[in-house]
Design a protein around this motif. Structure first.
Motif, PDB file in Angstrom:
ATOM      1  N   GLU A  12       0.742  -1.386  -0.180  1.00  0.00           N
ATOM      2  CA  GLU A  12       0.037   0.041  -0.316  1.00  0.00           C
ATOM      3  C   GLU A  12       1.029   1.613   0.370  1.00  0.00           C
ATOM      4  OE1 GLU A  12      -3.542   2.308   2.870  1.00  0.00           O
ATOM      5  OE2 GLU A  12      -3.017   0.224   3.044  1.00  0.00           O
ATOM      6  N   LYS A  13       1.683   1.877   1.098  1.00  0.00           N
ATOM      7  CA  LYS A  13       2.610   2.053   0.947  1.00  0.00           C
ATOM      8  C   LYS A  13       3.222   2.663  -0.620  1.00  0.00           C
ATOM      9  CE  LYS A  13       6.890   3.729   3.397  1.00  0.00           C
ATOM     10  NZ  LYS A  13       7.801   3.708   3.783  1.00  0.00           N
ATOM     11  N   GLU A  14       4.294   1.163  -1.014  1.00  0.00           N
ATOM     12  CA  GLU A  14       4.793   1.321  -2.270  1.00  0.00           C
ATOM     13  C   GLU A  14       3.748   2.679  -3.900  1.00  0.00           C
ATOM     14  OE1 GLU A  14       5.693  -1.933  -3.454  1.00  0.00           O
ATOM     15  OE2 GLU A  14       7.652  -2.453  -2.652  1.00  0.00           O
TER      16      GLU A  14
ATOM     17  N   GLN B  45       3.544   6.257  -2.530  1.00  0.00           N
ATOM     18  CA  GLN B  45       4.211   6.334  -3.551  1.00  0.00           C
ATOM     19  C   GLN B  45       4.173   6.843  -5.067  1.00  0.00           C
ATOM     20  OE1 GLN B  45       7.179   4.243  -1.652  1.00  0.00           O
ATOM     21  NE2 GLN B  45       7.868   5.340  -0.541  1.00  0.00           N
ATOM     22  N   LYS B  46       4.008   5.758  -5.284  1.00  0.00           N
ATOM     23  CA  LYS B  46       3.811   5.889  -7.475  1.00  0.00           C
ATOM     24  C   LYS B  46       2.547   6.253  -7.410  1.00  0.00           C
ATOM     25  CE  LYS B  46       4.860   0.957  -8.104  1.00  0.00           C
ATOM     26  NZ  LYS B  46       5.168  -0.422  -8.462  1.00  0.00           N
ATOM     27  N   ILE B  47       1.604   6.531  -6.564  1.00  0.00           N
ATOM     28  CA  ILE B  47       0.608   7.415  -6.940  1.00  0.00           C
ATOM     29  C   ILE B  47       1.175   8.682  -6.922  1.00  0.00           C
ATOM     30  CG2 ILE B  47      -1.831   9.140  -6.436  1.00  0.00           C
ATOM     31  CD1 ILE B  47      -2.510   5.346  -5.678  1.00  0.00           C
ATOM     32  N   ALA B  48       1.957   8.988  -6.173  1.00  0.00           N
ATOM     33  CA  ALA B  48       2.142  10.610  -5.045  1.00  0.00           C
ATOM     34  C   ALA B  48       3.102  10.928  -6.504  1.00  0.00           C
ATOM     35  CB  ALA B  48       3.291  10.408  -3.802  1.00  0.00           C
ATOM     36  N   GLN B  49       4.054  10.422  -6.935  1.00  0.00           N
ATOM     37  CA  GLN B  49       5.002  10.477  -8.057  1.00  0.00           C
ATOM     38  C   GLN B  49       4.543  10.181  -9.299  1.00  0.00           C
ATOM     39  OE1 GLN B  49       7.031   6.756  -7.770  1.00  0.00           O
ATOM     40  NE2 GLN B  49       8.634   7.202  -6.493  1.00  0.00           N
TER      41      GLN B  49
END
Length: 231
Positions: free
Chosen positions: A182-184, A187-191
């Motif tokens: 979920e954290k990954e 992070q992908k969504i934020a990136q």
């Protein structure tokens, strides 16, 4: 992969008749690999079917083709997909991967917050686990439930495990952690959002430069016209 001739579904009471055959094949497979994994009794496998904690593969003619079951440890905090076995008649059909994927999905459905782990010496299983998103981890990241580790007692490498204080052995430990995944994902969504914003800013800058360029061209034309008018 050719699994079109098979059905892969959660096992239920209608499949209990396959339990003994599954246990026998598990034992033969372990013997052939030289690993003394704990032998399961037909009653244990049948109970997994009744609990809805197993996946079975059947050929379209009704022949048993493969199996895998779910075990829970540390009060459901950890889940293991154990006993993966494929009928020798149907190996090289891609069934192991398909069964592993289905039991993984079933584990996620039943225990969405649990960490899913495995211990294996098999390269093929490691490859499948990697494709599902498992990561290699030290043994300290696995369940410390004593009942789980008792299952290693019948393995030929048990003395090695104990001599190393259960910190490592011949098996590779792999883990799928929902919190980390979920954290990954976040992070992908934020990136992706940042990349989109950068692109937007670049487009704005490009548009501004275009407008400035157009304005300068217009001014140049006006100045050129005025020079011509005074000639």
């Amino acid at each position: 992969m050719n699994t079109s001739n098979f059905v892969i579904i959660p096992a239920n009471e209608s499949h209990i008749g396959y339990a003994e055959q599954i246990c026998d094949e598990m034992a033969e497979s372990a013997k052939a690999r030289g690993t003394g994994i704990a032998r399961r009794k037909p009653e244990y496998i049948a109970n997994k079917m009744l609990e809805g904690k197993a996946v079975i593969a059947l050929h379209k003619d009704g022949t048993w083709a493969g199996f895998c079951y779910i075990e829970t440890w540390s009060h459901g905090e950890y889940v293991a997909n154990s006993g993966l076995i494929v009928n020798p008649l149907f190996r090289k059909e891609g069934l192991a991967k398909a069964i592993k994927k289905r039991v993984f999905d079933l584990s996620r459905e039943k225990y969405p917050k649990a960490k899913i782990f495995g211990l294996t010496t098999g390269f093929a299983v490691m490859k499948i686990n990697s494709e599902l998103g498992y990561e290699p981890v030290p043994y300290s990241e696995l369940t410390q439930d004593e009942e789980f580790w008792k299952g290693c007692q019948s393995c030929v490498n048990y003395d090695i495990l104990m001599s190393k204080d259960r910190k490592n052995c011949m098996c590779t430990a792999m883990l799928w952690d929902p919190a980390e995944k979920e954290k990954e994902l976040r992070q992908k969504i934020a990136q992706k959002a940042k990349a989109k914003e950068r692109l937007k800013q670049m487009q704005k800058k490009h548009s501004l430069l275009k407008r400035i360029e157009l304005s300068l061209r217009r001014r140049s034309k006006i100045i050129a016209t005025l020079f011509l008018a005074f000639d």
